[in-house]
Enzyme design. Structure first.
Site, PDB file in Angstrom:
ATOM      1  N   GLU A   1     -44.666  26.304 -83.977  1.00 52.63           N
ATOM      2  CA  GLU A   1     -44.690  26.068 -85.472  1.00 52.63           C
ATOM      3  C   GLU A   1     -45.865  26.760 -85.933  1.00 52.63           C
ATOM      4  OE1 GLU A   1     -47.335  24.339 -87.077  1.00 52.63           O
ATOM      5  OE2 GLU A   1     -48.540  24.173 -85.157  1.00 52.63           O
TER       6      GLU A   1
ATOM      7  N   HIS B   1     -46.979  21.521 -89.567  1.00 54.12           N
ATOM      8  CA  HIS B   1     -47.929  20.931 -90.504  1.00 54.12           C
ATOM      9  C   HIS B   1     -47.210  20.327 -91.673  1.00 54.12           C
ATOM     10  CE1 HIS B   1     -50.172  23.718 -88.222  1.00 54.12           C
ATOM     11  NE2 HIS B   1     -51.393  23.160 -88.844  1.00 54.12           N
TER      12      HIS B   1
ATOM     13  N   SER C   1     -51.839  21.693 -83.825  1.00 56.46           N
ATOM     14  CA  SER C   1     -52.453  22.789 -84.597  1.00 56.46           C
ATOM     15  C   SER C   1     -53.372  23.489 -83.645  1.00 56.46           C
ATOM     16  CB  SER C   1     -53.294  22.501 -85.929  1.00 56.46           C
ATOM     17  OG  SER C   1     -53.587  23.579 -86.640  1.00 56.46           O
TER      18      SER C   1
END
Length: 350
Positions: free
Chosen positions: A249, A319, A145
């Site tokens: 992502e 995630h 992330s």
């Protein structure tokens, strides 16, 4: 994860007073990557450090759980001095968070560095990291992330292979724990293939991969979270995309914003340089109301299909509860028809 805060914070980083020599920044070449550098291997019984480069941790029990996870994996744990600090939404001041990372790379007892969580704020640290120190003490760095900022900056500046995968406070289910052991303890040349379970369906619905353009290609992996990656555009902290396999992502982004970010990568010339493309999951990326929207299928058809390179989507990256641990800088072969990629060589020092 509030990535709107992250984007605003990027502009503040330029006003920071460097803690390390300006030579570390001047030595950077925007759009270039240093020669690849492998981290030292990790074994059961080694010491790992927990650091918090981004958002503050709201609950003390999260730190306790992260420590217990590492212990369950057979590792000793050292916590960074400012692990539970707080300044606004951040886990301490920029100086404290960057200082913890530098200190853990310098600590001879520490063999790997695990990021406690993502959120926002890691990009603020990039001018404050001691890249010469990191280069001279190559260690495993694990997180995802917002940690995308650290992966790309460290790889661009030092060539060090780092690892996109679960944070310390993330889910450490049997799949993720197995990934950790296979990647780090067994040093397996991993075959990254989605786990398919049809459950009570005639045809499986979960973890499906979709081929965008078929074919096979070999190259080094770069990427991470799309929002964080594109926010590094124009900085010396983005690796060279030439001949690389890009994996991305995201989370909580409407399709039009994904379209905009892929447009940014296109306009900066990055997409035209890559040799392959892997899209993981875009979690909670539902479109909003209004006058309609492009679908994700259309967005990939517009931006990726014209590249005519092997590309697929749906990899277990992002995630999600079950995550691949992916080496940023690792050399792989991508098979877009099969929806898989595999490591071609070790990503650790022999």
């Amino acid at each position: 994860m509030d990535k709107r805060q992250f984007i605003k914070s990027c502009a503040l980083a330029a006003t920071l007073v460097p803690l390390v020599s300006c030579a570390n920044v001047i030595a950077a070449h925007s759009g270039r990557t240093a020669s690849r550098l492998l981290p030292v291997a990790l074994n059961p019984g080694d010491t790992v450090a927990l650091v918090s480069p981004s958002k503050a941790t709201d609950h003390k029990i999260d730190v306790q759980i992260a420590e217990e996870v590492m212990a369950a994996l057979g590792l000793n744990v050292k916590t960074a001095p400012h692990l539970t600090a707080r300044r606004g939404h951040l886990a301490g001041t920029d100086a404290e968070r960057a200082g913890d990372i530098n200190a853990m790379f310098a600590d001879k007892d520490v063999r790997a560095i695990i990021c406690l969580r993502g959120g926002s704020g890691a990009a603020r640290l990039l001018p404050l990291l001691d890249y010469e120190l990191i280069r001279n003490n190559p260690k495993i760095l694990l997180g995802y992330s917002d940690i995308t900022a650290l992966h790309n900056a460290i790889h661009a500046q030092t060539g060090l292979v780092t690892f996109h995968g679960p944070n310390g406070t993330g889910s450490w289910n049997s799949f993720n724990a197995d990934q950790f052991r296979r990647v780090f303890f067994e040093r397996e040349l991993m075959q990254y293939q989605n786990v398919i379970d049809a459950k009570d369906e005639l045809a499986p619905r979960q973890n499906r991969t979709i081929t965008i353009t078929g074919g096979k290609v070999q190259g080094e992996l770069i990427g991470g979270n799309l929002t964080v990656l594109t926010a590094l555009a124009g900085s010396p902290y983005l690796p060279d995309f030439s001949g690389k396999i890009l994996f991305i992502e995201d989370v909580e982004e409407a399709p039009y914003r994904v379209d905009r970010m892929l447009s940014t990568l296109k306009l900066m010339g990055a997409l035209d340089k890559i040799a392959g493309f892997i899209f993981g999951e875009c979690t909670d990326c539902s479109p909003g109301g209004g006058y309609g929207w492009l679908t994700m299928d259309q967005i990939f058809d517009d931006h990726i299909k014209p590249l005519n390179i092997p590309a697929y989507r749906g990899a277990m990256i992002g995630h999600i509860k079950q995550q691949f641990i992916v080496p940023v800088g690792g050399r792989v072969e991508l098979d877009a028809d099969a929806g898989t990629f595999r490591l071609l060589e070790s990503v650790f020092q022999s």
